[in-house]
Design a protein around this motif. Structure first.
Motif, short mmCIF file in Angstrom:
data_model
loop_
_atom_site.label_atom_id
_atom_site.label_comp_id
_atom_site.label_asym_id
_atom_site.label_seq_id
_atom_site.Cartn_x
_atom_site.Cartn_y
_atom_site.Cartn_z
N LEU A 147 44.00 34.01 35.01
CA LEU A 147 44.99 34.89 35.64
C LEU A 147 44.56 35.22 37.07
O LEU A 147 43.38 35.15 37.40
N SER A 148 45.54 35.65 37.88
CA SER A 148 45.18 36.16 39.21
C SER A 148 44.33 37.42 39.01
O SER A 148 44.38 38.07 37.96
N ARG A 149 43.57 37.77 40.00
CA ARG A 149 42.71 38.96 39.89
C ARG A 149 43.53 40.21 39.59
O ARG A 149 43.15 41.04 38.76
N LEU A 150 44.69 40.36 40.23
CA LEU A 150 45.54 41.53 40.02
C LEU A 150 46.01 41.59 38.57
O LEU A 150 45.90 42.63 37.91
N LYS A 151 46.54 40.49 38.05
CA LYS A 151 47.01 40.47 36.66
C LYS A 151 45.86 40.71 35.69
O LYS A 151 46.00 41.41 34.69
N ARG A 152 44.71 40.09 35.97
CA ARG A 152 43.54 40.27 35.10
C ARG A 152 43.09 41.73 35.07
O ARG A 152 42.84 42.29 34.01
N ASP A 153 43.01 42.36 36.24
CA ASP A 153 42.58 43.77 36.30
C ASP A 153 43.56 44.67 35.54
O ASP A 153 43.14 45.59 34.82
#
Length: 162
Positions: A147-153
């Motif tokens: 996932l993108s970092r934003l989605k993962r966070d």
């Protein structure tokens, strides 16, 4: 057989690569049967030995598609299609959270069966997604790192609140 305890995210062992299976014996058969029981209890449609802390390249998949349980030892992707598709994924080691991951639509894998005999398989659809997901896990790539970092966070925060 037995339901084994699952490693839970963020256990650092979920980020370790697995070693090749070298002994195709009764212990491997027992592990595969225990993985099947653990997968069904989780519940899930795929599991690796790494999910229970055994760092061997073994995955068990059952798509409930009439084919039955499939066991793959030492699987590696040798080809993937340029076409991609998104599919909702999750993990038995991070229950109750899912997110869409984009992966190649089709793959060809080489693996060994439970007797050690070399095999090759072309997969598409859900089987392709599951194989890519589980091979990632055996390579030490936990699914959320696709996932993108934003989605993962955001997903991690949602998981921590549960």
């Amino acid at each position: 057989m037995s339901v084994l305890p699952l490693l839970q995210f963020p256990d650092p062992r979920l980020r370790l690569p697995s070693q090749d299976v070298t002994d195709f014996d009764s212990a491997l058969t027992s592990l595969a049967q225990n993985l099947e029981d653990t997968m069904r209890a989780a519940p899930g449609i795929g599991i690796t030995a790494a999910h229970v802390g055994v760092l061997q390249r073994l995955t068990v998949i059952d798509l409930n598609d009439g084919v039955g349980v499939r066991c793959f030892c030492n699987p590696h992707i040798v080809w993937s299609s340029p076409e991609t598709a998104g599919h909702t994924e999750g993990s038995v080691s991070m229950p109750n959270v899912t997110e869409e991951i984009t992966r190649p639509q089709r793959v060809r894998i080489r693996y060994q069966d439970m007797t050690g005999k070399p095999q090759e398989l072309d997969a598409d659809g859900l089987l392709s997604v599951c194989l890519q997901h589980e091979i990632d896990q055996m390579d030490g790539i936990f699914w959320i790192y696709r996932l993108s970092r934003l989605k993962r966070d955001r997903l991690i925060k949602r998981y921590q609140k549960m």
